[in-house]
Design a protein around this motif. Structure first.
Motif, PDB file in Angstrom:
ATOM      1  N   LYS A 118       1.018  -1.188  -0.048  1.00 27.37           N
ATOM      2  CA  LYS A 118      -0.036  -0.149   0.044  1.00 27.37           C
ATOM      3  C   LYS A 118       0.860   1.077   0.011  1.00 27.37           C
ATOM      4  O   LYS A 118       0.667   2.408  -0.724  1.00 27.37           O
ATOM      5  N   GLU A 119       1.958   1.001   0.835  1.00 28.91           N
ATOM      6  CA  GLU A 119       2.764   2.306   0.845  1.00 28.91           C
ATOM      7  C   GLU A 119       3.518   2.716  -0.640  1.00 28.91           C
ATOM      8  O   GLU A 119       3.581   3.746  -1.053  1.00 28.91           O
ATOM      9  N   GLU A 120       3.862   1.641  -1.170  1.00 29.77           N
ATOM     10  CA  GLU A 120       4.551   1.555  -2.451  1.00 29.77           C
ATOM     11  C   GLU A 120       3.452   2.121  -3.571  1.00 29.77           C
ATOM     12  O   GLU A 120       4.035   2.894  -4.370  1.00 29.77           O
ATOM     13  N   LYS A 145       3.125   5.903  -3.248  1.00 31.15           N
ATOM     14  CA  LYS A 145       4.360   6.660  -3.689  1.00 31.15           C
ATOM     15  C   LYS A 145       4.288   6.554  -5.071  1.00 31.15           C
ATOM     16  O   LYS A 145       4.657   7.730  -5.825  1.00 31.15           O
ATOM     17  N   ASP A 146       3.748   5.709  -5.779  1.00 30.70           N
ATOM     18  CA  ASP A 146       3.493   5.881  -7.261  1.00 30.70           C
ATOM     19  C   ASP A 146       2.425   6.531  -7.786  1.00 30.70           C
ATOM     20  O   ASP A 146       2.016   7.532  -7.702  1.00 30.70           O
TER      21      ASP A 146
END
Length: 132
Positions: free
Chosen positions: A126-128, A131-132
């Motif tokens: 989810k964090e990745e 960031k995208d």
């Protein structure tokens, strides 16, 4: 003319004032970050606790429901007392139900570890995605 004239500006006063205000701003900013961090941690812990409780309720709701399709569900409700009696007697064998066995503590601990690893991986994904 007996009175001494106060100096209007001294360069040392200005320098000390700038240093004092800079240090004060840095300390207050660090304090604000610490307060936000503490609040975030407490909210995260509470949300994790609520999520686990809701998941527990969902699992117990599914365990109470029958696996038989709806038109034949009344049969399983009639047989539920028989199955409950089988579950209480560990040596009783019945073709209607399978008695529950106690969970192995080592396997339970392994399941907890696997679940926590899966949750951490999910949060990382989810964090990745954010960031995208």
């Amino acid at each position: 003319s007996d009175f001494a004239v106060c100096p209007q500006k001294e360069w040392l006063v200005v320098v000390l004032l700038v240093v004092y205000l800079t240090v004060t701003v840095i300390i207050l900013l660090n304090l604000l970050i610490a307060i936000f961090n503490n609040t975030y941690i407490s909210v995260q812990q509470e949300s994790t606790r609520l999520w686990r409780f809701q998941r527990y309720r969902l699992v117990t709701d599914y365990m109470k429901k029958t696996v038989v399709p709806h038109p034949f569900a009344w049969i399983s409700y009639l047989l539920r007392p028989v199955c409950d009696r089988c579950k209480r007697k560990p040596n009783a064998t019945s073709p209607l139900c399978v008695p529950r066995t106690e969970a192995d503590p080592s396997r339970l601990q392994d399941a907890i570890v696997l679940e926590s690893q899966a949750l951490e991986r999910m949060f990382q994904l989810k964090e990745e995605q954010k960031k995208d």
